[in-house]
Structure formats: C-alpha cells, structure tokens
Design a protein around this motif. Structure first.
Motif, mmCIF file in Angstrom:
data_model
loop_
_atom_site.group_PDB
_atom_site.id
_atom_site.type_symbol
_atom_site.label_atom_id
_atom_site.label_comp_id
_atom_site.label_asym_id
_atom_site.label_seq_id
_atom_site.Cartn_x
_atom_site.Cartn_y
_atom_site.Cartn_z
ATOM 1 N N THR A 104 59.877 22.014 43.846
ATOM 2 C CA THR A 104 61.104 22.280 44.590
ATOM 3 C C THR A 104 62.102 23.048 43.738
ATOM 4 O OG1 THR A 104 60.799 20.310 45.962
ATOM 5 C CG2 THR A 104 63.020 21.218 45.823
ATOM 6 N N VAL A 105 62.295 22.615 42.501
ATOM 7 C CA VAL A 105 63.264 23.287 41.626
ATOM 8 C C VAL A 105 62.816 24.709 41.317
ATOM 9 C CG1 VAL A 105 64.306 23.261 39.328
ATOM 10 C CG2 VAL A 105 64.130 21.136 40.635
ATOM 11 N N VAL A 106 61.551 24.882 40.961
ATOM 12 C CA VAL A 106 61.048 26.213 40.585
ATOM 13 C C VAL A 106 61.131 27.188 41.761
ATOM 14 C CG1 VAL A 106 58.978 27.478 39.892
ATOM 15 C CG2 VAL A 106 59.562 25.333 38.768
ATOM 16 N N SER A 107 60.868 26.722 42.966
ATOM 17 C CA SER A 107 60.886 27.612 44.126
ATOM 18 C C SER A 107 62.286 27.820 44.694
ATOM 19 C CB SER A 107 59.970 27.055 45.217
ATOM 20 O OG SER A 107 60.385 25.754 45.613
ATOM 21 N N SER A 108 63.199 26.881 44.466
ATOM 22 C CA SER A 108 64.530 26.985 45.061
ATOM 23 C C SER A 108 65.494 27.796 44.205
ATOM 24 C CB SER A 108 65.109 25.583 45.295
ATOM 25 O OG SER A 108 64.317 24.844 46.196
ATOM 26 N N VAL A 109 65.313 27.797 42.892
ATOM 27 C CA VAL A 109 66.247 28.500 42.010
ATOM 28 C C VAL A 109 66.292 30.001 42.292
ATOM 29 C CG1 VAL A 109 66.666 29.164 39.618
ATOM 30 C CG2 VAL A 109 66.257 26.771 40.178
ATOM 31 N N PRO A 110 65.162 30.712 42.378
ATOM 32 C CA PRO A 110 65.267 32.158 42.653
ATOM 33 C C PRO A 110 65.919 32.476 43.988
ATOM 34 C CG PRO A 110 63.081 31.587 41.835
ATOM 35 C CD PRO A 110 63.765 30.298 42.152
ATOM 36 N N ALA A 114 69.414 34.585 44.441
ATOM 37 C CA ALA A 114 69.539 35.783 45.264
ATOM 38 C C ALA A 114 70.671 35.642 46.282
ATOM 39 C CB ALA A 114 68.215 36.068 45.976
ATOM 40 N N LEU A 115 70.780 34.471 46.915
ATOM 41 C CA LEU A 115 71.840 34.273 47.905
ATOM 42 C C LEU A 115 73.217 34.215 47.271
ATOM 43 C CD1 LEU A 115 70.179 31.628 50.260
ATOM 44 C CD2 LEU A 115 70.516 34.058 50.706
ATOM 45 N N ALA A 116 73.291 33.820 46.011
ATOM 46 C CA ALA A 116 74.593 33.666 45.358
ATOM 47 C C ALA A 116 75.071 34.951 44.697
ATOM 48 C CB ALA A 116 74.520 32.543 44.317
ATOM 49 N N LYS A 117 74.162 35.746 44.115
ATOM 50 C CA LYS A 117 74.590 36.859 43.266
ATOM 51 C C LYS A 117 74.159 38.241 43.752
ATOM 52 C CE LYS A 117 76.662 34.176 40.392
ATOM 53 N NZ LYS A 117 78.144 34.178 40.349
ATOM 54 N N PHE A 118 73.232 38.330 44.681
ATOM 55 C CA PHE A 118 72.783 39.638 45.144
ATOM 56 C C PHE A 118 73.554 40.032 46.400
ATOM 57 C CE2 PHE A 118 68.240 39.405 43.198
ATOM 58 C CZ PHE A 118 68.827 39.384 41.932
ATOM 59 N N VAL A 130 69.179 29.047 56.330
ATOM 60 C CA VAL A 130 68.980 27.927 55.411
ATOM 61 C C VAL A 130 69.766 26.714 55.880
ATOM 62 C CG1 VAL A 130 69.401 27.103 53.063
ATOM 63 C CG2 VAL A 130 68.425 29.378 53.430
ATOM 64 N N ILE A 131 71.017 26.936 56.275
ATOM 65 C CA ILE A 131 71.855 25.821 56.739
ATOM 66 C C ILE A 131 71.289 25.230 58.032
ATOM 67 C CG2 ILE A 131 74.158 25.209 57.568
ATOM 68 C CD1 ILE A 131 75.296 27.305 55.704
ATOM 69 N N SER A 132 70.776 26.089 58.920
ATOM 70 C CA SER A 132 70.203 25.578 60.164
ATOM 71 C C SER A 132 68.960 24.744 59.904
ATOM 72 C CB SER A 132 69.875 26.742 61.093
ATOM 73 O OG SER A 132 68.877 27.578 60.527
ATOM 74 N N MET A 133 68.180 25.107 58.874
ATOM 75 C CA MET A 133 67.007 24.297 58.539
ATOM 76 C C MET A 133 67.401 22.911 58.048
ATOM 77 S SD MET A 133 64.325 25.928 59.318
ATOM 78 C CE MET A 133 63.146 24.879 58.468
ATOM 79 N N MET A 134 68.577 22.806 57.405
ATOM 80 C CA MET A 134 69.065 21.495 56.975
ATOM 81 C C MET A 134 69.374 20.602 58.166
ATOM 82 S SD MET A 134 71.626 22.776 53.932
ATOM 83 C CE MET A 134 72.455 21.196 53.921
ATOM 84 N N MET A 135 69.748 21.201 59.281
ATOM 85 C CA MET A 135 70.134 20.427 60.464
ATOM 86 C C MET A 135 68.948 20.079 61.346
ATOM 87 S SD MET A 135 73.575 22.534 61.509
ATOM 88 C CE MET A 135 74.883 22.806 60.303
ATOM 89 N N PHE A 172 67.996 22.135 51.588
ATOM 90 C CA PHE A 172 69.128 21.460 50.953
ATOM 91 C C PHE A 172 69.250 21.849 49.486
ATOM 92 C CE2 PHE A 172 70.696 17.800 48.486
ATOM 93 C CZ PHE A 172 71.982 17.715 49.000
ATOM 94 N N SER A 173 68.117 21.941 48.779
ATOM 95 C CA SER A 173 68.149 22.312 47.363
ATOM 96 C C SER A 173 68.646 23.736 47.188
ATOM 97 C CB SER A 173 66.756 22.153 46.748
ATOM 98 O OG SER A 173 66.297 20.824 46.875
ATOM 99 N N VAL A 174 68.199 24.645 48.048
ATOM 100 C CA VAL A 174 68.662 26.036 47.974
ATOM 101 C C VAL A 174 70.159 26.116 48.204
ATOM 102 C CG1 VAL A 174 68.527 28.286 49.125
ATOM 103 C CG2 VAL A 174 66.437 27.021 48.617
ATOM 104 N N PHE A 175 70.641 25.410 49.203
ATOM 105 C CA PHE A 175 72.076 25.451 49.502
ATOM 106 C C PHE A 175 72.902 24.864 48.364
ATOM 107 C CE2 PHE A 175 75.869 23.414 51.309
ATOM 108 C CZ PHE A 175 76.505 24.521 51.849
ATOM 109 N N LEU A 176 72.459 23.730 47.836
ATOM 110 C CA LEU A 176 73.202 23.094 46.750
ATOM 111 C C LEU A 176 73.217 23.967 45.506
ATOM 112 C CD1 LEU A 176 74.697 20.415 46.125
ATOM 113 C CD2 LEU A 176 72.576 19.576 45.134
ATOM 114 N N LEU A 177 72.076 24.551 45.155
ATOM 115 C CA LEU A 177 72.025 25.431 43.989
ATOM 116 C C LEU A 177 72.838 26.699 44.218
ATOM 117 C CD1 LEU A 177 68.292 25.138 42.889
ATOM 118 C CD2 LEU A 177 70.290 24.554 41.518
#
Length: 297
Positions: A104-110, A114-118, A130-135, A172-177
């Motif tokens: 989960t960590v290895v796949s969620s960090v990239p 990308a969502l934060a800095k690109f 991503v947020i809709s998948m959390m719901m 959730f991990s992608v959103f939190l990171l």
C-alpha cells in the motif's frame, strides 16, 4: 529618629487577597483539567485491565465477581498458543498486515506525489475520483469482486484477493499522503531539479525523507486495518482454515471455548498485544503525521 525594624529572615509579606484568589483559581483549574484526564484515561484503560486480569484467572474464578486473580494462571497463554491453528492464524495475519502495508505504501506514494506536486490536465478530476472511491462501501462491489477472484483466478480460500489489490494503491492512503505532501515547500523540489535531479530521484532523495511522518501514519493505518480485518477473511478465506487470520480465527476460538472466559480473554490479549506495541513505539511519528496532514490543502 526613625527606627528601622528588619524583617526576620525567612518570613514573607502576607499575600494580597487578589493573589490568594488567583492561586486558588489556578489550583482548581489544575484539579479540574487533570481530573478529566484521569477519568478519560481510566475509561479507556479499565476494559484492557479487565481483559488482562480475566486472562490470568482460573476457569472457576473467571465466571465469578472477583476482579483480582487468586492465582496467576500464566499457563492460559500457553494453552492458547497450543491450540491447533492459532500459530497459523498468527502467521497469516502477519503476512496479510505486513505485506499489505508495504504494498500500500509503495503504490500510494507515487500517486500522492503526482497529485500533490505535478500540474497536468485532469488532476482535480483524478483527485475527485480518489475521494469518491473513499466513499464507496466495500459491500457494494464484494459480489463481482468475489466472482472475479474465485471463478476467474481460482484464488478462493486464500488471502491473495485481499493482498494483491493493495499493490495498486488505496484511496484513503493516497488522499492522506497527498495532503501531507502539500505541506512540503516547492522550493525544495525546485532546488533538487536545478541540481540535476529528475522526478524519480527528487521523490526518493528529497520528498521521502521529508514525508516520513506521513508515510508512518499511512503505514500504521493500513497495518491496523489489515490486522483487525474480519470482513475480508470471512469472504475469501472462510472455507480454508489454513488461511484464517487472527480476527476470524478468534471468532472460531470463542465458539469452541464459550465457557472458558479466561482462555478467550488470553487469546484476545495475544491478538491485541502486537497492535498496542506497534502503536506505542510509533505513536510519535503517527501523531506528527496526522497532525501535519491538514496544514495545507
């Protein structure tokens, strides 16, 4: 002549009424704040103390009103560990929680990076997906997913249907990171690129060391989820006792020892102990990661 009288050594001038009132108010506030803290601590701690004490009682005393064991039956834990299948459940849970957390960590960090800095077309839409998948409740898609893993890939009776999807990230991990990586100033990334670092090297050399608290928080969330997961093993591994986890096996253990509350509590302690130890040693990074996540959106 004016006679000057020296004050005796060690004596202080009497405090004014205002000072005494202020000290009394401060003392009352201290008692009130710490009393609430102690009450809250007891509220959350006493159930664990009750479980621990009951796990050390004899069979007859566990059904009584006594709170303190007459004799400390440490052999209860050995009896639980000697139960057929318990160590297998422990091993399966470690594989599920440990491997799942790493994937989960290895796949969620990239993805979060990308969502934060690109800056790219469709970034906001990707974030909304991503947020809709959390719901989306997992029960909604459990039937087609089970048919896919069981009928198409023939992986029913194993934990692989739960572990393999973690290699493709977690919403959730992608959103939190992503929220945590937003707090890292872009100047650090620009400086790394000026020195000749590409995007991958910038992620590995600059972003990851600065994102350790956020990664620790995501890892702990995922580890706790996998360790306590009951729904997933019940769906995919219930038909194979060799693939049971502790959360699902504990239900079977409780059914077989429904009158032996001391053994049931001992098994519960053995299930909770690793999670408590992990959180105890990693709580600083966990709290820091959760605290800093919402600083910048």
């Amino acid at each position: 002549m004016t006679q000057v009288l020296d004050k005796p050594v060690g004596m202080r001038a009497p405090a004014s009424p205002a000072a005494r009132t202020a000290r009394r108010r401060a003392a009352l506030e201290w008692v009130a704040v710490h009393s609430l803290g102690v009450a809250a601590a007891l509220f959350f701690t006493l159930p664990f103390v009750f479980v621990l004490l009951t796990s050390l009682m004899s069979d007859s005393q566990a059904l009584s009103r006594d709170l303190i064991p007459h004799t400390w039956e440490w052999g209860n834990y050995k009896s639980v560990l000697d139960t057929p299948g318990f160590l297998t459940w422990w091993r399966n849970t470690l594989v599920y929680a440990g491997l799942g957390t790493v994937l989960t960590v290895v796949s969620s960090v990239p993805v979060a990076y990308a969502l934060a800095k690109f800056r790219f077309r469709g970034r906001n839409l990707s974030l909304m997906l991503v947020i809709s998948m959390m719901m989306l409740p997992p029960q909604v898609i459990i039937i087609p997913m089970y048919l896919f893993w069981a009928k198409q890939l023939d992986l029913a009776g194993t934990l692989w249907p739960l572990i393999i999807p973690m290699a493709f990230g977690d919403a959730f991990s992608v959103f939190l990171l992503r929220q945590f990586l937003m707090t890292i100033p872009n100047e650090y990334l620009d400086a790394a690129k000026v020195d000749g670092c590409g995007d991958l090297r910038t992620l590995l050399k600059v972003v990851l060391p600065m994102a350790r608290p956020g990664i620790a928080a995501v890892g702990l969330f995922q580890f706790f989820y996998a360790w306590n997961d009951y729904f997933g093993p019940q769906i995919y591994a219930s038909e194979n006792p060799g693939a049971w986890t502790l959360s699902y096996g504990l239900e079977s253990f409780k059914g077989a020892h429904h009158t032996d509350w001391n053994l049931t509590m001992a098994a519960t302690v053995l299930v909770m102990a690793p999670v408590i130890l992990v959180f105890f040693f990693a709580q600083r990074a966990f709290v820091e990661g959760v605290t800093l996540t919402g600083v910048k959106g």
